[in-house]
Design a protein around this motif. Structure first.
Motif, PDB file in Angstrom:
ATOM      1  N   ILE A 201       0.833  -1.205   0.000  1.00 13.87           N
ATOM      2  CA  ILE A 201       0.000   0.000   0.000  1.00 13.87           C
ATOM      3  C   ILE A 201       0.869   1.257   0.000  1.00 13.87           C
ATOM      4  O   ILE A 201       0.467   2.312  -0.522  1.00 13.87           O
ATOM      5  CB  ILE A 201      -1.006  -0.039   1.179  1.00 13.87           C
ATOM      6  CG1 ILE A 201      -2.207   0.848   0.874  1.00 13.87           C
ATOM      7  CG2 ILE A 201      -0.351   0.335   2.501  1.00 13.87           C
ATOM      8  CD1 ILE A 201      -3.425   0.543   1.711  1.00 13.87           C
TER       9      ILE A 201
ATOM     10  N   ARG B 171     -11.982  -2.588  -4.105  1.00 10.10           N
ATOM     11  CA  ARG B 171     -10.675  -2.276  -3.512  1.00 10.10           C
ATOM     12  C   ARG B 171     -10.168  -0.913  -3.987  1.00 10.10           C
ATOM     13  O   ARG B 171      -9.672  -0.103  -3.196  1.00 10.10           O
ATOM     14  CB  ARG B 171      -9.668  -3.387  -3.865  1.00 10.10           C
ATOM     15  CG  ARG B 171      -8.206  -3.048  -3.582  1.00 10.10           C
ATOM     16  CD  ARG B 171      -7.936  -2.949  -2.098  1.00 10.10           C
ATOM     17  NE  ARG B 171      -6.607  -2.435  -1.783  1.00 10.10           N
ATOM     18  CZ  ARG B 171      -6.306  -1.140  -1.716  1.00 10.10           C
ATOM     19  NH1 ARG B 171      -7.230  -0.218  -1.949  1.00 10.10           N
ATOM     20  NH2 ARG B 171      -5.094  -0.765  -1.382  1.00 10.10           N
TER      21      ARG B 171
ATOM     22  N   GLY C 111      -2.973   4.174   4.341  1.00  8.85           N
ATOM     23  CA  GLY C 111      -2.626   2.761   4.490  1.00  8.85           C
ATOM     24  C   GLY C 111      -3.814   1.850   4.692  1.00  8.85           C
ATOM     25  O   GLY C 111      -3.679   0.732   5.194  1.00  8.85           O
ATOM     26  N   LEU C 112      -4.994   2.304   4.296  1.00 15.76           N
ATOM     27  CA  LEU C 112      -6.199   1.606   4.730  1.00 15.76           C
ATOM     28  C   LEU C 112      -7.055   0.965   3.649  1.00 15.76           C
ATOM     29  O   LEU C 112      -8.016   0.253   3.965  1.00 15.76           O
ATOM     30  CB  LEU C 112      -7.082   2.589   5.507  1.00 15.76           C
ATOM     31  CG  LEU C 112      -7.056   2.409   7.009  1.00 15.76           C
ATOM     32  CD1 LEU C 112      -7.765   3.565   7.685  1.00 15.76           C
ATOM     33  CD2 LEU C 112      -7.718   1.101   7.399  1.00 15.76           C
TER      34      LEU C 112
ATOM     35  N   GLY D 197      -6.738  -1.540   1.745  1.00 13.52           N
ATOM     36  CA  GLY D 197      -6.814  -2.997   1.836  1.00 13.52           C
ATOM     37  C   GLY D 197      -7.635  -3.457   3.020  1.00 13.52           C
ATOM     38  O   GLY D 197      -8.517  -4.312   2.898  1.00 13.52           O
ATOM     39  N   ALA D 198      -7.376  -2.878   4.187  1.00  9.93           N
ATOM     40  CA  ALA D 198      -8.096  -3.276   5.396  1.00  9.93           C
ATOM     41  C   ALA D 198      -9.588  -2.972   5.264  1.00  9.93           C
ATOM     42  O   ALA D 198     -10.436  -3.753   5.707  1.00  9.93           O
ATOM     43  CB  ALA D 198      -7.513  -2.576   6.621  1.00  9.93           C
TER      44      ALA D 198
ATOM     45  N   THR E   6     -11.263  -3.018   2.534  1.00  4.84           N
ATOM     46  CA  THR E   6     -11.798  -4.042   1.638  1.00  4.84           C
ATOM     47  C   THR E   6     -12.035  -5.349   2.397  1.00  4.84           C
ATOM     48  O   THR E   6     -13.050  -6.022   2.186  1.00  4.84           O
ATOM     49  CB  THR E   6     -10.827  -4.282   0.467  1.00  4.84           C
ATOM     50  OG1 THR E   6     -10.512  -3.016  -0.127  1.00  4.84           O
ATOM     51  CG2 THR E   6     -11.440  -5.187  -0.593  1.00  4.84           C
ATOM     52  N   VAL E   7     -11.103  -5.680   3.274  1.00  5.77           N
ATOM     53  CA  VAL E   7     -11.267  -6.888   4.083  1.00  5.77           C
ATOM     54  C   VAL E   7     -12.525  -6.780   4.949  1.00  5.77           C
ATOM     55  O   VAL E   7     -13.313  -7.719   5.057  1.00  5.77           O
ATOM     56  CB  VAL E   7     -10.016  -7.131   4.947  1.00  5.77           C
ATOM     57  CG1 VAL E   7     -10.273  -8.180   6.016  1.00  5.77           C
ATOM     58  CG2 VAL E   7      -8.849  -7.559   4.052  1.00  5.77           C
TER      59      VAL E   7
END
Lengths: 632, 632
Positions: free
Chosen positions: A189, A280, A303-304, A306-307, A309-310
């Motif tokens: 990221i 995403r 930095g977020l 990806g998280a 999306t999870v």
């Protein structure tokens, strides 16, 4: 009685009593009717299932079914039965006309369920069941949005705090801690941010001090932050708050607010996304504010992406439910209809169109009147999905038309004036100017327009005839009386036939109201003209924002007007078909990740309140049977 | 590889890699192993199911299995592997010793998952899978708690607002609006308040003005409100906030705070409740603050006990998952281990004890060291459940014992001192005073105590022998070396045998540390003595609160100490077995609905923060496979 065999009684009982009188089919039976195999869905109890996106891949060669959108005339505060008509039509198509059909609906916010409004699963004999599950947690999508939204909010304030208390080198060292071998590295990221900054270096130690500063310091301007925290509760005391007052936060207080969760941009992303990888990217691109030098700061910068999306990975799968007559429903996403586009999700519609296949029907509802809901359905949702509806329904009631014709004020919670319960053809005829404009505007998209007159017991034949005549004169493909509230699908069979004919005779391509490659102002003005406005007036703040979004490269996005649903104009009391007014634009905001710019025409409340005696007083659980009582 | 056939490699890979290397069994297979039929559970996807409380009714004639609680010695900040041992022991009992076994665990908060700590599903070859589902939304219980908690919070501020802006008669009229026949009535929840007020009248119009005032005006003292909003996110900027600053709230600003969701009293209710009807009563009895005249105001007074129960109706069903070796796990509730009692739910344990039946095992973990976790397990959880454990495990590590023997500081994120990775029997022996006190305290409950030495690769035979000798000398039933982290269930087979023998030889009844019918202070002092304290010192605030709770009739509740886990005493740096200290009680609070009084020994943070580089930087979704990456 089990689902599918509806025995109606008269007068129509309370919604919850009808819903509770029917035993739903196990949701795997509904899935089976759609030829879904057990790999295609995840059960969530006995009456809900999440349909997995992989279904779409398996069926991508199959031709789509017909696509029908349900809008309405400008409503009274009581609502004119758009959801009920949507459900009733599908019960007719599925249970009486032997068509493959899927209803796609928005998931309601839990806030109003406990406040004033009560549920949103349709009404009378046209409902989605189980009604309590529909109105409560469902399969947790809104909770996932809340969690994701607030993780991003926490990251923003904490990042500002850490940047304020650390020098560049320390920040870089903390962001890129040494791994087991003692080396500092960027992770995936971080490379997104480096790319945005045009830094091609791959090792933290190679950055120049200036590059370290650009990479590690987001330098967020606290006054520019547009990202708010959310909660799926009507909590008026969170409309304006101050955070950061704890002693450890070192005086970094800031004024902000909570919105209700469905107002989160993440809800709009969920509604407009087309795949996991698309989600995403959209989540990562969401802009939370600007740096002090005016650059947009995104979730990926923090930095977020990806998280988030999870947190949203299960929420992207639509929830399968059923109507009272056992036809399938996909419930998915419920963005606000003013600051967002008020339509259920693209992925649910895409899956549904494959599931019904050629000759089948997908019927979806667009929030608010068609000036807002259908307009956004066409210009935002269909633009992103690439789908094209064949037929648009406009739901009308004699009550609302009388109001547009000059009838007295209609207020929720107060008895209706006599004008609304006794025959008055003149009032109806006068009010049809509102219907006519909705028809003309909707027809311009290249679809066949069917008017559905949602009948109340006090409506007379002459009044209904007046509406039909006006509708056909304004260019409607057909205009049909419906009694699905009282009779279920049987009461919407004529509507079903009309919709079938409208779909089979649709020939035109989809014509958008505006192209994307014109300026933000030109787009706003195109929409304003469709409202009947003679011009648009921008506040200084709006001018400033338009300039900023244009400079930041976001002027190519579609426009999502945040306007009252109670009039074509900005003035909620201007009924009928007002024209010649100047539409004021108070402010302009962006949901960049979701993919639209939203001009504010007036003040939009994004956090409802509770009344003195909220619905929750009546809601309880029968602890013997486990059954919910008192939901309305 | 599918679950049940574990092939271990050395060195032990990362937790997520182990978790991802195993394909879990469909949860219906796990359910079948427990003789559950499909009516007994609701599937939530393929790897999770909610076991319905009705199972308990169906099995109520069956005899319970053995009940084992896992506690620990006073830990280092790195943790000594209590969850891992709990899971490893169950893998041994189920997959190697052919016993019926169910692990009952707490659901972790989502906050730390994205912050510093990472997941909480065990570790190495002793884990609950799928690890991402365990650590993320699971089946939505924490989200339900958040929603219920915040609905109550919104109701409090809104009620104060409406009482401030309306006279008594208007309030009554709004609370009891006329029904269709024009009559005003009280509803069920209002009769609860009337009963509390000793008003026996059944019609609103019969109330005297004084009764109207008492009924309709809760007269909440804003300064007394203990109910806070919650969020399952590490958001330090919400530790102290001001709400109500919007113009419509008319200046009724108030300072308050958010806690992390698992700190909500509703979480403690979920953990301690025994049935739906019991949960309804506990939720209604929750005290949110006092009236200006000092009477406790409850959720039922606000009209909300029923609605909160509806929001929690699915959350009361425990979630079935599995270990790496395919043994069943019930995940349910995760209350804080300081301001609450830190144990998973009573209903999960009760169901599990029936499911395993006579000769089977239910192994549950108690949060923190056994001075806190096991103490609360016995005196709070078992008191409410009526259950009695046969065996208590105390997990010890050479590392922690060395620290207690005088070893240097152990700090998370920093390399271990040499003392911890080379043989030093003297340090271990010296540290065993800590273990000895935990054994003596735990034995006093009438259970057999088994010490599990959770082996690290640097531990030596002589060190381990020293622990075994000390444990037996202190009265442990047995002391066993375990290597389940490296070897899965196979590494805990000896522990399994020891536990089996301990259970089969348990003969004593459960002896509580204190009876309920003594004063709050006497109970606090009994617990303080078990810590080694020579006395207790109360702040003025604590004295005031004890007096208030006693006056309000709550002195008969058990006590839940909010104390550091890093020492028997209030001073986290006092290692070993300190004694002779005076335990300071800073404040005393109540979770009246959950059913305990909690004295604060020092300051407890109820809202964690995020570091500069939170875990979320590494968390992403592989959008091709849908798999979660970067969870640790």
């Amino acid at each position: 009685m089990t689902s599918r065999k509806l025995q109606v009684v008269s007068p129509v009982p309370a919604d919850i009593d009808i819903a509770n009188s029917v035993v739903p089919l196990h949701i795997s039976e509904i899935a089976k009717d759609l030829d879904l195999n057990p790999d295609h869905y995840d059960l969530y109890g006995k009456y809900k299932a999440k349909v997995l996106l992989s279904v779409f891949d398996d069926l991508k060669e199959r031709q789509d079914g017909y696509y029908v959108v349900v809008g309405g005339i400008t409503p009274t505060p009581l609502g004119e039965g758009k959801s009920t008509t949507t459900v009733g039509l599908c019960q007719a198509l599925g249970a009486f006309l032997d068509k493959k059909v899927v209803t796609t609906l928005r998931q309601p916010s839990q806030g109003p369920t406990f406040g004033i409004k009560g549920g949103a699963a349709g009404g009378g004999y046209s409902q989605v069941i189980p009604m309590d599950e529909f109105n409560l947690h469902l399969t947790g999508d809104i909770h996932a949005i809340t969690a994701a939204n607030n993780l991003l909010a926490a990251a923003i304030d904490t990042r500002i705090f850490h940047e304020n208390t650390q020098k560049d080198a320390a920040l870089l060292n903390r962001l890129c801690p040494p791994n087991k071998e003692g080396n500092r590295t960027f992770n995936d990221i971080m490379f997104r941010r480096l790319k945005k900054l045009n830094i091609t270096k791959t090792k933290p130690e190679d950055l120049t001090p200036e590059e370290v500063n650009k990479f590690a310091r987001l330098d967020i301007d606290p006054d520019s932050i547009t990202w708010r925290r959310v909660m799926d509760v009507n909590d008026r005391f969170l409309r304006k708050i101050t955070v950061g007052q704890g002693p450890d936060e070192k005086g970094m207080v800031r004024e902000t607010a909570f919105d209700i969760s469905v107002a989160s941009e993440i809800m709009a992303v969920l509604a407009l996304t087309t795949s996991l990888s698309d989600m995403r990217e959209r989540l990562g691109k969401m802009v939370i504010g600007n740096s002090k030098s005016g650059d947009p700061v995104t979730a990926d910068d923090l930095g977020l992406g990806g998280a988030l999306t999870v947190l949203m990975k299960d929420a992207i799968n639509p929830t399968l439910m059923q109507t009272l007559e056992g036809t399938p429903v996909l419930v998915h996403a419920g963005p606000f209809a003013n600051i967002a586009h008020g339509n259920s999700s693209i992925v649910a519609d895409k899956i549904a169109l494959k599931l019904v296949g050629p000759g089948g029907y997908v019927v979806t509802e667009a929030g608010f009147g068609s000036d807002i809901g259908t307009e956004k359905f066409m210009n935002i949702k269909c633009r992103y999905s690439g789908l094209k509806p064949q037929c648009a329904i406009i739901v009308a009631t004699i009550r609302a038309l009388k109001m547009h014709g000059g009838g007295p004020l209609v207020t929720a919670g107060k008895p209706l004036d006599r004008a609304y319960v006794t025959e008055n053809v003149g009032l109806v005829e006068a009010g049809c100017v509102n219907l006519a404009r909705h028809i003309e505007n909707t027809k311009a998209y290249g679809v066949n327009v069917v008017v559905a007159v949602n009948k109340f017991s006090t409506d007379t034949d002459a009044e209904i005839a007046a509406v039909k005549n006006a509708a056909l004169a304004a260019g409607a493909f057909d205009a049909v009386l419906c009694t699905h509230h009282a009779h279920g699908g049987k009461g919407a069979v004529d509507l079903g036939f009309a919709v079938q004919k409208a779909c089979e005779n649709a020939t035109q391509p989809l014509k958008f109201l505006y192209p994307l490659d014109i300026s933000i102002k030109e787009k706003i003005e195109a929409i304003a003209r469709s409202y009947g406005a003679s011009g648009v007036e921008y506040s200084d703040q709006a001018e400033k924002q338009i300039e900023m979004y244009t400079k930041q490269g976001f002027s190519g996005l579609p426009i999502c007007m945040a306007k009252t649903q109670y009039s074509f104009s900005d003035n909620a009391s201007a009924k009928g078909a007002p024209s010649g007014f100047v539409l004021p634009i108070r402010d302009v905001r962006g949901s960049i990740g979701a993919g639209f710019i939203y001009p504010l025409v007036g003040t939009m409340s994004t956090m409802p309140g509770l009344p003195t005696r909220p619905c929750f007083y009546d809601i309880d659980l029968d602890t013997e049977t486990g059954r919910v009582k008192g939901l309305s």
